[in-house]
Structures are given as C-alpha cells and as structure tokens.
Design a protein around this motif. Structure first.
Motif, mmCIF file in Angstrom:
data_model
loop_
_atom_site.group_PDB
_atom_site.id
_atom_site.type_symbol
_atom_site.label_atom_id
_atom_site.label_comp_id
_atom_site.label_asym_id
_atom_site.label_seq_id
_atom_site.Cartn_x
_atom_site.Cartn_y
_atom_site.Cartn_z
ATOM 1 N N LEU A 15 6.069 -25.711 -46.846
ATOM 2 C CA LEU A 15 6.261 -24.545 -47.711
ATOM 3 C C LEU A 15 6.512 -23.293 -46.877
ATOM 4 C CD1 LEU A 15 6.295 -23.176 -50.464
ATOM 5 C CD2 LEU A 15 3.797 -23.049 -50.343
ATOM 6 N N LYS A 53 9.868 -25.301 -53.514
ATOM 7 C CA LYS A 53 8.786 -24.355 -53.203
ATOM 8 C C LYS A 53 7.789 -24.267 -54.356
ATOM 9 C CE LYS A 53 11.492 -20.904 -51.837
ATOM 10 N NZ LYS A 53 11.908 -19.598 -51.312
ATOM 11 N N ARG A 57 3.813 -25.309 -54.176
ATOM 12 C CA ARG A 57 2.749 -24.379 -54.550
ATOM 13 C C ARG A 57 1.866 -24.976 -55.639
ATOM 14 N NH1 ARG A 57 7.054 -20.368 -54.980
ATOM 15 N NH2 ARG A 57 7.308 -19.478 -52.917
ATOM 16 N N ASP A 60 -0.460 -27.615 -54.340
ATOM 17 C CA ASP A 60 -1.578 -27.035 -53.600
ATOM 18 C C ASP A 60 -2.669 -26.537 -54.539
ATOM 19 O OD1 ASP A 60 -0.528 -27.587 -51.136
ATOM 20 O OD2 ASP A 60 0.318 -25.591 -50.823
#
Length: 62
Positions: A15, A53, A57, A60
């Motif tokens: 990332l 991306k 995210r 995560d």
C-alpha cells in the motif's frame, strides 16, 4: 482475493508503495504527451491501482 495476489507479502508495504508511486497527475501528463505526439492515449490506468489501494486499506481494517 488479496492473499491470492500478494501471498505473504507485507500488505502495508505494498500500500505504501502504491501511494508513493501512483498519481492521477502522472496519468494526466502521460495523456497530454500522447496528444502532443499525435497519438491516441491508452485507457486511463489509474482506476485499477485506486481500487487496489482501497482494497488494501479495507483489509487492514478487518
């Protein structure tokens, strides 16, 4: 799906690399250079990295 793409790679590092190296302005510059050269610009390539991306995210946060 992300594990299929990256395996055991550090997703945070992936990332970070994406965020550092991909900008819409670079895509715009590439399009303008193609026009100046009288060439057709290839399709915009910023959509896929932006999706990736967002996916990283989200993964995560999970």
């Amino acid at each position: 799906m992300l594990s299929e793409l990256f395996g055991d790679a550090d997703r945070a590092a992936v990332l970070s690399s994406l965020e550092a190296g991909i900008e819409a302005r670079a895509e715009r510059c590439r399009t303008l250079v193609a026009r100046v050269r009288g060439q057709d610009a290839s399709p915009d390539a910023t959509e896929e990295p932006e999706w990736l991306k967002r996916a990283l995210r989200t993964a995560d946060l999970a």
